[in-house]
Design an enzyme around this catalytic site. Structure first.
Site, PDB file in Angstrom:
ATOM      1  N   ASP A   1      -9.544  11.903  10.167  1.00 10.60           N
ATOM      2  CA  ASP A   1      -9.212  11.481   8.799  1.00 10.60           C
ATOM      3  C   ASP A   1      -9.863  10.141   8.467  1.00 10.60           C
ATOM      4  O   ASP A   1      -9.214   9.248   7.928  1.00 10.60           O
ATOM      5  CB  ASP A   1      -7.690  11.400   8.621  1.00 10.60           C
TER       6      ASP A   1
ATOM      7  N   GLY B   1       0.815  -1.202   0.000  1.00  9.22           N
ATOM      8  CA  GLY B   1       0.000   0.000   0.000  1.00  9.22           C
ATOM      9  C   GLY B   1       0.847   1.249   0.000  1.00  9.22           C
ATOM     10  O   GLY B   1       2.079   1.200   0.098  1.00  9.22           O
TER      11      GLY B   1
END
Length: 829
Positions: free
Chosen positions: A635, A517
């Site tokens: 977030d 990722g």
């Protein structure tokens, strides 16, 4: 012709059986029943085994073993088969016999006529009384008046303000459903835990709730047993616990002997499988060994006084009667001082007992790990304490009662003892008479001395590195008093530190093949430690706008949190310019990798998506309300929701999170707005104001993305709407909310649930923060499918065409973003 008539009769018959409600004009007689909409439960008259009395009740449908989960006239049976369940003139549901004698009634103030109310059996097993004049709310429901069974979505409740409790009550016997001797329910004071009482006297308890589980279960897999439980506490005296399970044929039952069993239907064997039965051993009996004694079912005798204590009555103790318990051998310092012994002498100490059931009457303190033992010593009434990062500092005053030794689970209990009772090393005389023994001793001593010196050198090096990290953390946290306070709590040796060489070896020198990722912080690599543990390593990219400040924030925040829906931080590494975070490995990667992939999104069936939504909400509730810290994530987005091997969600990436203490304001302001466009609430993006409700806004966007399978910013210029919020609002106003659902998972059977989830999502993304529900309310709305919801107001459309959720809102800096999972920073306007 005859065939046609037969088919018509069959159709009429099936339609009759499908009826799920009782109205004034359609009562049911003893020989008739109603069935819930999807056929899960049935309501009608029945007789228990070895009984001729007739009772109105609810049982599982399509199961050969009749399993009754609720009884109406449980202490007043109808003597013959003339019973009728109907609506009375005052709008209540009643059970009568052929002579119209009332045997049971809902007996509530309906303020409506009989013609405008009806009773309906839901697929949850809840029988509800509702009407046309109460706006969808229930006048009465069986879930709030339970019998001996605890079903999914049912709530146990204790409200100190009103005195209202919701408990389950055993039958008197298998043939008599009248209230028996046992009840089970929630006790909220001082910390919430579930009890079983016999005639009002406690006989078993779960241990206190630590924000994730009840911590008093004996040698069972509490994660498996309790992974669907949720506890809501309004901190004003009202506490409730509920659980959800995908299988409708699953419940808990309190039997007439006082045992509570966890049961699930085994379709292959056609019987109920008892997965757990409690109390499990003699030691589970409440207070089996009396005060200051522990119980161990694997030991004979079961009971033993803990170190520093002796039996109150030796005669009874030796006969196996332990109820009188134990007493302290040596008085504590406070007692000695009160008895006139100067200042009391030497300070008391603590004896550590591992894997213990928490004693009764647990209390909680805001003290940190270092202050916890000191606060106990300063309180003359304090007799024990424990500290865990999940639930913080807990302590006990007075006698310690109902303790048990476990093989697994449990807490490390620190018992307060007089200094004279603390174990000291034995000083045994050593006589060396043979030169060979003396020589051997010298050699062994030299080896041990060298090894100890090497160990000290390694520890000193670790302390040096830890101190360096600690100092750098302090420097970055000087402007954040809350974070600085938390850092000062940490013990240097306890900081989760990894060596860079170890992480490099685990990831094959951060090989591209191990890269799984990429985020704003930097790339993420899969690694494998020497002992075989799989890990995920997040390595700071030099091009990243983030650095030590975000790393410090994440270490301080997440290392103190434990919840099944939060990713677990294993440690960190800071060496030279290298900054890394080490997590548990999530094999299914992030939610966005499934949700927005045309192939993988088909694996997320609607039930799985609904479970993911509930899991995210529960993780967020823990951050906002149930953890020892109050945390605003700031977030939330699908790329920060990781999935384990069973597709269970775990919230990650706490680099931008903010911590609140209980005495801080509900909202805060920042000049540095951080987050991701498309998920930021309007008050945060425009004014820098953030609170729990700004996380709720992000949650609403995520829920809409889970429902639709589309990114919030995936709408093209040629489409009528600018983003997902606008599209969802348009469909809602057109009465087509269910059309928002991803076609890959849409099923008419879930249309009502999908429409409700869209409704809840729109409530979360309303423009004004005060209009949005809290996370606990969102969970309640998801769990109570028939409750009435307020109409949503128009959401805030803050995302603009052509601006993806990955783009930084700081257009002046124009920092490179490697992919759409980046964390961005802007200056508030």
């Amino acid at each position: 012709m005859n065939t046609f008539i037969l088919l018509l009769l069959l159709l009429l018959s099936s339609s009759c059986f499908a009826v799920d409600r009782i109205t004034f004009s359609t009562p049911i007689k003893d020989s008739e029943t109603i069935v819930s909409d999807k056929g899960m439960f049935m309501f009608g008259f029945f007789s228990p085994v070895d009984s001729t009395g007739r009772y109105a009740g609810i049982w599982y449908n399509n199961i050969p073993v009749q399993t009754v989960v609720w009884v109406a006239n449980k202490d007043n049976p109808v003597e013959d088969m003339s019973g009728v369940v109907s609506m009375s003139e005052d709008g209540n549901l009643v059970v009568m016999d052929g002579r119209r004698r009332v045997f049971w009634s809902t007996n509530v103030s309906v303020s409506a006529s009989a013609n405008s109310t009806w009773a309906q059996l839901l697929d949850t097993g809840n029988l509800v009384l509702q009407g046309t004049e109460n706006d969808g709310e229930f006048f009465w429901e069986s879930f709030r008046n339970p019998s001996d069974s605890y079903l999914p979505r049912m709530v146990l409740e204790s409200d100190a303000r009103t005195g209202r409790t919701i408990k389950i009550t055993s039958w008197k016997s298998p043939s008599d459903p009248s209230p028996g001797n046992y009840t089970a329910g929630l006790a909220a004071d001082p910390l919430p835990e579930v009890f079983i009482w016999k005639d009002g006297v406690a006989v078993w308890r779960t241990g206190p709730w630590n924000g994730q589980i009840f911590i008093g279960f004996p040698d069972v897999d509490t994660g498996l047993f309790l992974n669907e439980f949720a506890l809501n506490n309004d901190n004003q005296g009202k506490v409730s616990v509920s659980y959800a399970n995908d299988s409708g044929k699953y419940h808990f039952k309190l039997d007439h002997e006082g045992y509570i069993s966890q049961k699930s239907w085994n379709e292959e064997k056609k019987n109920w499988s008892v997965e757990l039965k409690l109390p499990k051993t003699e030691c589970d009996e409440f207070g089996k060994c009396g005060q200051f004694a522990s119980c161990n079912p694997r030991r004979k005798p079961l009971c033993r006084c803990i170190k520093g204590f002796e039996p109150k009555n030796y005669t009874e103790w030796n006969r196996g009667n332990w109820t009188s318990g134990c007493r302290r051998r040596a008085p504590l310092k406070c007692e000695r001082r009160n008895n006139g012994n100067g200042n009391g002498g030497e300070e008391d100490g603590f004896l550590r007992l591992k894997k213990m059931k928490a004693p009764n009457s647990t209390q909680r303190s805001d003290a940190n790990e270092q202050e916890c033992p000191r606060s106990c010593l300063q309180n003359c009434s304090c007799t024990a304490y424990t500290f865990d990062r999940g639930y913080g500092c807990m302590f006990w005053t007075g006698s310690l009662f109902d303790m048990q030794e476990f093989r697994v689970n449990g807490i490390d209990l620190q018992i307060r003892l007089a200094n004279s009772e603390i174990k000291k090393p034995n000083k045994l005389p050593v006589v060396v008479t043979i030169p060979v023994i003396g020589g051997t001793f010298i050699i062994v001593f030299c080896i041990l001395f060298a090894r100890r010196k090497a160990t000290k050198r390694r520890e000193a090096e670790k302390d040096r590195k830890a101190k360096l990290v600690f100092e750098r953390m302090e420097a970055f946290s000087s402007g954040n008093p809350t974070q600085a306070h938390l850092i000062n709590q940490a013990k240097l040796k306890d900081l989760p530190l990894f060596e860079f060489q170890v992480l490099a070896a685990a990831t094959d020198d951060f090989a591209l093949a191990n890269k799984i990722g990429q985020g704003g912080f930097g790339p993420v690599y899969k690694g494998k430690m020497e002992e075989g543990q799989e890990i995920a390593v997040k390595r700071l990219s030099r091009a990243s706008g983030q650095g030590l400040e975000e790393l410090v924030n994440e270490v301080v925040v997440i290392s103190k949190l434990q919840h099944r829906n939060l990713v677990r931080l294993l440690g960190c590494c800071i060496e030279g310019e290298e900054r890394l975070l080490v997590y548990e490995f999530m094999p299914k990667k992030s939610l966005d990798s499934y949700l927005f992939d045309p192939l993988k999104q088909k694996l997320l069936h609607w039930k799985t998506r609904f479970r993911i939504m509930e899991g995210i909400c529960r993780g967020l509730l823990y951050l906002h309300r149930d953890s020892r810290l109050r945390i605003i994530h700031r977030d939330l987005k699908p790329s920060n929701i990781l999935l384990d091997e069973h597709l269970n969600p775990k919230i990650s990436d706490f680099g931008l999170a903010r911590i609140f203490h209980g005495n801080e304001d509900e909202a805060a302001n920042t000049r540095r707005v951080v987050g991701t466009y498309g998920y930021m609430s309007p008050e945060y993006a425009m004014e820098g104001l953030f609170s729990e409700k700004s996380d709720v806004f992000s949650l609403g966007v995520i829920l809409l993305e889970i429902i639709s399978g589309r990114r919030s910013s995936s709408f093209h210029k040629d489409e009528e709407t600018t983003n997902l919020l606008a599209y969802a609002w348009k469909l809602w106003n057109e009465g087509k909310a269910s059309e928002l659902a991803d076609p890959a998972v849409y099923d008419e059977g879930f249309e009502k649930e999908i429409r409700r989830c869209v409704h809840i999502s729109l409530l979360c993304v309303q423009e004004l923060a005060n209009d949005r529900p809290s996370v606990s309310t969102v969970i309640w709305m998801l769990s109570n499918e028939n409750s009435d919801l307020p109409e949503p107001k128009q959401p805030a459309f803050i995302a603009r065409k052509g601006v993806s959720d990955a783009e930084s809102s700081d257009r002046s800096s124009r920092k490179a973003s490697i992919n759409n999972a980046s964390i961005t920073a802007v200056t508030g306007r």
